[in-house]
Design an enzyme around this catalytic site. Sequence first.
Site, mmCIF file in Angstrom:
data_model
loop_
_atom_site.group_PDB
_atom_site.id
_atom_site.type_symbol
_atom_site.label_atom_id
_atom_site.label_comp_id
_atom_site.label_asym_id
_atom_site.label_seq_id
_atom_site.Cartn_x
_atom_site.Cartn_y
_atom_site.Cartn_z
ATOM 1 C CG ASP A 35 -22.906 -13.274 -29.039
ATOM 2 O OD1 ASP A 35 -23.302 -12.564 -29.849
ATOM 3 O OD2 ASP A 35 -21.521 -12.974 -28.594
ATOM 4 C CG ASP A 83 -18.949 -11.398 -34.310
ATOM 5 O OD1 ASP A 83 -17.686 -11.380 -35.028
ATOM 6 O OD2 ASP A 83 -19.904 -11.262 -34.887
ATOM 7 C CG ASP A 119 -19.016 -10.936 -26.336
ATOM 8 O OD1 ASP A 119 -20.139 -11.153 -27.247
ATOM 9 O OD2 ASP A 119 -17.816 -10.289 -26.865
HETATM 10 O O1 LIG Z 1 -24.092 -10.588 -31.760
HETATM 11 P P1 LIG Z 1 -22.758 -10.747 -32.313
HETATM 12 O O2 LIG Z 1 -22.787 -12.061 -32.893
HETATM 13 O O3 LIG Z 1 -21.774 -10.780 -31.026
HETATM 14 O O4 LIG Z 1 -22.538 -9.570 -33.213
HETATM 15 C C1 LIG Z 1 -22.304 -8.221 -32.897
HETATM 16 C C2 LIG Z 1 -21.307 -7.481 -33.747
HETATM 17 O O5 LIG Z 1 -20.369 -8.405 -34.187
HETATM 18 C C3 LIG Z 1 -19.382 -7.955 -34.880
HETATM 19 O O6 LIG Z 1 -18.657 -6.744 -34.467
HETATM 20 C C4 LIG Z 1 -17.880 -7.021 -33.463
HETATM 21 O O7 LIG Z 1 -16.623 -8.288 -33.794
HETATM 22 C C5 LIG Z 1 -15.976 -7.642 -34.991
HETATM 23 C C6 LIG Z 1 -14.829 -8.871 -35.275
HETATM 24 O O8 LIG Z 1 -14.327 -9.331 -34.164
HETATM 25 C C7 LIG Z 1 -15.087 -6.488 -34.414
HETATM 26 O O9 LIG Z 1 -14.177 -6.050 -35.503
HETATM 27 C C8 LIG Z 1 -15.758 -5.683 -33.947
HETATM 28 O O10 LIG Z 1 -15.292 -4.466 -33.650
HETATM 29 C C9 LIG Z 1 -16.953 -6.018 -33.022
HETATM 30 O O11 LIG Z 1 -18.144 -4.987 -32.740
HETATM 31 C C10 LIG Z 1 -20.099 -7.830 -36.537
HETATM 32 O O12 LIG Z 1 -19.203 -7.234 -37.426
HETATM 33 C C11 LIG Z 1 -21.480 -6.727 -36.189
HETATM 34 O O13 LIG Z 1 -21.992 -6.603 -37.232
HETATM 35 C C12 LIG Z 1 -21.939 -7.209 -35.164
HETATM 36 O O14 LIG Z 1 -23.360 -6.718 -35.085
#
Ligand SMILES: O=P(O)(O)OC[C@H]1O[C@H](O[C@H]2O[C@H](CO)[C@@H](O)[C@H](O)[C@H]2O)[C@H](O)[C@@H](O)[C@@H]1O
Length: 341
Positions: free
Chosen positions: A122, A124, A322
């Site tokens: 993954d 983020d 995560d």
């Molecule tokens: O599947 P992932 O790669 O984990 O992506 C899921 C979402 O991640 C991002 O948002 C998350 O991370 C951001 C940066 O750390 C944070 O600000 C936010 O609150 C989290 O939800 C991304 O911006 C999303 O578009 C993804 O869907």
Amino acid sequence: MELKPNLTPVLTDALTRSRLGVPSGLSPYSSPKGATFPHHGPLLAIPRKKTGILDDFRSSGCLDAMNSSSPTHNKVSKDLSHGVGSPDAAYSTWLLKFPSALTSFDQISNCAKGKRIALFLDYDGTLSPIVDNPDCAFMSDNMRAAVKKVAEYFPTAIISGRRRDKVYEFVGLSDLYYAGSHGMDIIGPPRQSISGDHPDSEKQGVGELNLFQPAAEFLPMIDEVLGLLKECTKDIEGATVENNKFCASVHYRNVDKESWPIVGQRVYDVMKQYPRLRLTHGRKVLEVRPVIDWDKGKAVTFLLESLGLDNCDDLLAIYVGDDRTDEDAFKVIIIIINRLL
Ligand SMILES: O=P(O)(O)OC[C@H]1O[C@H](O[C@H]2O[C@H](CO)[C@@H](O)[C@H](O)[C@H]2O)[C@H](O)[C@@H](O)[C@@H]1O
């Protein structure tokens, strides 16, 4: 593997469409009659009691899910204790059942001996830290070097909720497979690794890449919804809407907690006009996506099939994630691991 920009989206065939639960006779997308972002007055005019419009949203469980997204360690411990015993004791008990992979590293490497390995990561919160601004979720050089190294040995894929080009920009490594938009936008492995004809991808020549986009026909709808979501959240301080191509993400990490119900209600009101879209929850983010039966778990299965690894009884597939949306992939991995035991 070189990533080619501007690949033409693959139009999925009838078999694929039926596998994904997309009706075969689906007509081209047209906007729901009169689709519009719901009118909202000043924030204070939104009812705060469980009456009227807020009932819909609250009774959907959406607010509870928003409140429990991205819990702190203390919150997890408290929830686990259910009021019995101390939160720390409850967390320790939970860890016995679900031990940290980091503290079981020797066990994992023993299990990996003689196995074929495929690695899914993954982005983020896994490769990059969680930060307030989604545009600044950079991975460290050390992390990039580690991922590059591991990809020299094992097929390695990044599976993210983000749009594929964005996550590629962050990771910047070409020898990986990328699945963006929660797996709805996959650059697959070269065609020659597949035995026989594969129903899910456009037939391509040796060494070329497969682009798999099972929700391609939802693009106009998602674009429209993105516009509505931006419009209806623009007066909520801290709320942002991110274009993840086949999904729209509404972030509320930087919104005052008092206003979370307002964010949820606005998103809920837009969603009501789109029965072919559904809402999922991530870490302080609401994600609007097509109703097709496709998720990170399906993306893992698709990549394993494409790599010709799906029927191997000596496969150790590893997924590091995560978030709640990663749980779909964990379920697939558990089935694979059970085959090994
Ligand atoms: O599947 P992932 O790669 O984990 O992506 C899921 C979402 O991640 C991002 O948002 C998350 O991370 C951001 C940066 O750390 C944070 O600000 C936010 O609150 C989290 O939800 C991304 O911006 C999303 O578009 C993804 O869907």
